[in-house]
Design an enzyme around this catalytic site. Structure first.
Site, PDB file in Angstrom:
ATOM      1  N   ASN A 266      -0.181 -27.759 -38.865  1.00  0.00           N
ATOM      2  CA  ASN A 266      -0.238 -26.454 -39.517  1.00  0.00           C
ATOM      3  C   ASN A 266       1.167 -25.915 -39.781  1.00  0.00           C
ATOM      4  OD1 ASN A 266      -1.690 -23.724 -40.121  1.00  0.00           O
ATOM      5  ND2 ASN A 266      -0.112 -23.182 -38.645  1.00  0.00           N
ATOM      6  N   GLU A 267       1.526 -25.778 -41.071  1.00  0.00           N
ATOM      7  CA  GLU A 267       2.669 -25.005 -41.558  1.00  0.00           C
ATOM      8  C   GLU A 267       4.042 -25.520 -41.135  1.00  0.00           C
ATOM      9  OE1 GLU A 267       2.075 -20.812 -40.803  1.00  0.00           O
ATOM     10  OE2 GLU A 267       0.438 -20.674 -42.256  1.00  0.00           O
ATOM     11  N   ASP A 268       4.163 -26.763 -40.669  1.00  0.00           N
ATOM     12  CA  ASP A 268       5.487 -27.245 -40.266  1.00  0.00           C
ATOM     13  C   ASP A 268       6.401 -27.504 -41.462  1.00  0.00           C
ATOM     14  OD1 ASP A 268       4.412 -27.055 -37.797  1.00  0.00           O
ATOM     15  OD2 ASP A 268       4.819 -29.111 -37.180  1.00  0.00           O
ATOM     16  N   SER A 321      -1.370 -28.684 -43.454  1.00  0.00           N
ATOM     17  CA  SER A 321      -1.947 -27.517 -44.130  1.00  0.00           C
ATOM     18  C   SER A 321      -0.927 -26.382 -44.014  1.00  0.00           C
ATOM     19  CB  SER A 321      -3.256 -27.096 -43.468  1.00  0.00           C
ATOM     20  OG  SER A 321      -3.832 -26.002 -44.136  1.00  0.00           O
ATOM     21  N   HIS A 337      -1.785 -21.582 -48.178  1.00  0.00           N
ATOM     22  CA  HIS A 337      -2.051 -20.432 -47.326  1.00  0.00           C
ATOM     23  C   HIS A 337      -1.619 -19.202 -48.114  1.00  0.00           C
ATOM     24  CE1 HIS A 337      -1.847 -22.942 -43.334  1.00  0.00           C
ATOM     25  NE2 HIS A 337      -2.773 -23.368 -44.190  1.00  0.00           N
TER      26      HIS A 337
END
Length: 699
Positions: A266-268, A321, A337
């Protein structure tokens, strides 16, 4: 040395910092002679859907591994044994199922589950797992006339519009979770027409009971690996730890038909871009990555990718993501996102801008709100602390700017009171309206074959683990917020929508003041069923104050299957065409079945914005009990009623919580009464005089 632990235990913007330590799942001491260390199976469903091939693999450990035999049996969804085979030692066996009962997502068919049972020797060890026979693809292909690629799932040859929510760990102390709590949370999701849950990468790989329940309910699972919002180091110990973690969980979960995507984290990538780490998407040399300031890229693009492709080759893998395109949050490729509403831009976008903030698959978006007032009152003992700006309520805001951000959205949109009940309800109204503007705008872009401009809508978030001010659709004790009912309606199979537009015409090219502004509405509908539906579109314009109908029209339309359909435009009538005068009207739409019962399939009321500019005080809401004793007609007179919230007339929270409304958070137009039914769960005692409803509405 780095320790792998649920990232959210260090605190997140929806939960507290509570660093637990030690084992939290049961520890077993087992003795055995020979046992099954892994029962895996690969399911291939042919494109014709009339044949499924199940390849079952067995791994054994202990004594006599090479000489012991394992009996394999397959039972159909009714429990009837349909085939069997035998494996000597470790190996695999293939079964062919003709005309299989396929597993489908919620809303598309049955959730048929076969059972595979393996028995070693004369009962030395027995393992059973359930399997859903289905095919799944992640389709990324060009869209004619648009930049980028699609991003949608196809299950059993059916393109799926994914709609649902994100899932966080359901309790700050995970051993408190029970099978019943898992089932209750996920039943709320299914009852809300949610066909997908994303297990977010800052929490945990969920309990087996979570995935079993998703299998049974038909809820697709987007499964993140547990890496989120960071720059992970690279060294041998951590590489081996992450490999072991991934292998264990992929082996444990790969048989579940609900899982349709493995996602690296997630979001790295967003983190790397934000903090200007050494990240070049065009550099495809892993040796460069591990020597850079962003070595974690190796885990997402090598370690986890190889693991899933080896152990679960038929399940798609996605690096992250969000991920895709020229940057990690590119709206034309992969998923996004969408956080320009609430947290990203200064000044922040109004929620009315959501139609501009879409992408190919919107896997996170949302608006925060207070928990339900009964939850607050039950947990805040000191009456002096029951106000929105109290020290206690400050502690329920997990991010430093939450209070100010929430206040900004309230000031921009609503008139509201300052006591805890009025303020909390106002935050829930803003969350509900934000959910409406977003989920409708995203779904409208699911336009059919070759035009899948947006294929997913996963609101942040379904659940809470703590009584926080958060984005959840249900608060920490599972009380539905107002936004839950909006998402439920917008996730229904058939919906209808309208978007208000204003056209400006200058008298000449030099003027900045002599401008004529006229209003009209774009009309559209969405049909996620697999058949065309013939309907009558009923269009009405109604005055906010007084509730008078100043225009009516009916159009015969056909809603094509599994897509949205544009239904043209309608001009505001006569003297209301000027945009200022148009702000005194709502657009009221109904889709009525053209044949058969002619029942109303969907309705929608479009309001002028912002709501704070308008007076709703003329509306009077009535509630009339019907003869069956569990249904009520709810309507309005004297004006259009906004944000009507129904509740049980009782001081008994257990009774109120046991009553499930068929719908809530209603917009009511005179002459269009809504029928609301109640289901009562559990063993609560109904008052002798029966149940009565009360209401609150925005004014």
């Amino acid at each position: 040395m780095n320790v792998r632990k649920a990232p959210c235990h260090y605190g997140w913007d929806w939960g507290p910092t509570l660093l637990t330590a030690g084992p939290w799942r049961p520890i077993y001491l087992e003795t055995f002679t020979t046992r099954i260390s892994d029962l895996g199976f690969d399911v291939e469903v042919l494109d014709t859907l009339d044949t499924a091939i199940i390849t079952v693999s067995i791994e054994l450990e202990g004594a006599d591994v090479d000489i012991v035999s394992t009996l394999l049996e397959i039972s159909d969804p009714s429990g009837r044994k349909i085939d069997q085979g035998e494996i000597q030692g470790c190996g695999s066996c293939r079964f062919i199922v003709q005309n299989p009962s396929l597993w489908y997502p919620l809303g598309y068919g049955k959730q048929s589950l076969y059972t595979v049972t393996a028995t070693v020797g004369d009962g030395l060890h027995k393992v059973s797992k359930r399997a859903g026979l289905r095919s799944v693809e992640l389709v990324q292909r060009p869209i004619p006339g648009h930049q980028g690629l699609t991003f949608f799932f196809r299950v059993n040859n059916i393109p799926i519009y994914s709609q649902g929510a994100n899932w966080i760990p359901p309790d700050v102390f995970l051993p408190l979770m029970t099978l019943q709590k898992y089932r209750d949370w996920l039943t709320w999701a299914a009852r809300g027409n949610q066909n997908m849950i994303r297990v977010w990468g800052g929490g945990i790989y969920e309990d087996d009971r979570f995935y079993d329940t998703c299998d049974e309910l038909g809820i697709l699972v987007w499964q993140d690996f547990m890496m989120g919002c960071g720059a992970y180091p690279y060294h041998d110990y951590l590489v081996q730890s992450i490999k072991a973690e991934a292998e264990y969980n992929v082996r444990r979960l790969r048989h579940h038909p609900c899982i349709v995507l493995w996602c690296g984290k997630n979001e790295d990538y967003m983190f790397a871009e934000l903090h200007h780490l050494e990240y070049d998407p065009k550099d495809d040399n892993p040796e460069h990555w591990i020597k850079s300031s962003f070595p974690g890229r190796y885990y997402y693009e090598v370690t986890l990718k190889q693991m899933t492709e080896t152990l679960a080759p038929r399940i798609p893998y996605h690096f992250s993501s969000p991920y895709g395109g020229t940057h990690s949050n590119d709206p034309t490729v992969g998923d996004i996102h969408s956080w320009r509403v609430w947290m990203a831009d200064q000044p922040r976008h109004p929620y009315q801008d959501y139609e501009k903030l879409t992408g190919r698959f919107v896997s996170e978006f949302g608006m925060k709100s207070f928990p339900c007032v009964h939850t607050i009152n039950a947990l805040v003992d000191d009456p002096g602390e029951r106000h929105p700006q109290s020290a206690t309520m400050d502690m329920w805001h997990m991010a430093p700017e939450d209070q100010r951000t929430m206040a900004m959205y309230l000031v921009d949109n609503l008139r509201h009171g300052s006591d805890i009940e009025a303020y909390g309800r106002a935050t829930q109204i803003v969350q509900a309206e934000s959910t409406d503007y977003s989920s409708r705008a995203f779904r409208r872009l699911w336009r059919g074959p070759g035009r899948e401009e947006c294929a997913g809508c996963l609101v942040w978030q379904l659940n809470d683990c703590y009584p926080a001010v958060s984005w959840s659709l249900l608060d920490s004790v599972m009380r539905p917020k107002l936004a839950y009912y909006v998402s439920r309606r917008n996730y229904a199979s058939i919906i209808v929508g309208a978007t208000r537009r204003v056209v400006e015409e200058k008298v000449n090219e030099f003027t900045h003041v002599d401008i004529k502004r006229t209003a009209y509405a774009d009309l559209w509908a969405s049909n996620l069923t697999l058949d065309p539906v013939d309907v009558d579109l009923e269009i009405g314009f109604v005055t906010l104050s007084g509730g008078s109908r100043v225009y009516d029209e009916t159009r015969a339309v056909t809603l094509l299957p599994n897509r949205s359909t544009e239904l043209g435009r309608v001009d505001f009538p006569g003297s209301y065409r000027d945009s200022s005068a148009a702000s005194s009207l709502v657009v009221h739409l109904r889709l009525r079945e053209r044949c058969g019962s002619q029942r109303v399939l969907a309705c929608y009321t479009e309001f002028p914005q912002p709501l704070r500019h308008h007076d709703f005080s003329s509306a009077k809401v009535f509630i009339r009990p019907l003869e069956d004793g569990r249904s009520w007609a709810v309507g309005a007179t004297g004006g259009v009623a906004k944000a009507v919230e129904l509740s049980i007339a009782t001081d008994d929270d257990s009774l109120a919580d046991a009553c499930l409304f068929s719908d809530n958070y209603l917009d009511l137009v005179p002459g269009d009464d809504q029928i609301i039914t109640l289901d009562v769960n559990g063993l609560v005692k109904i008052p002798q005089g029966g149940l009565a409803l009360i209401e609150k509405h925005y004014s």
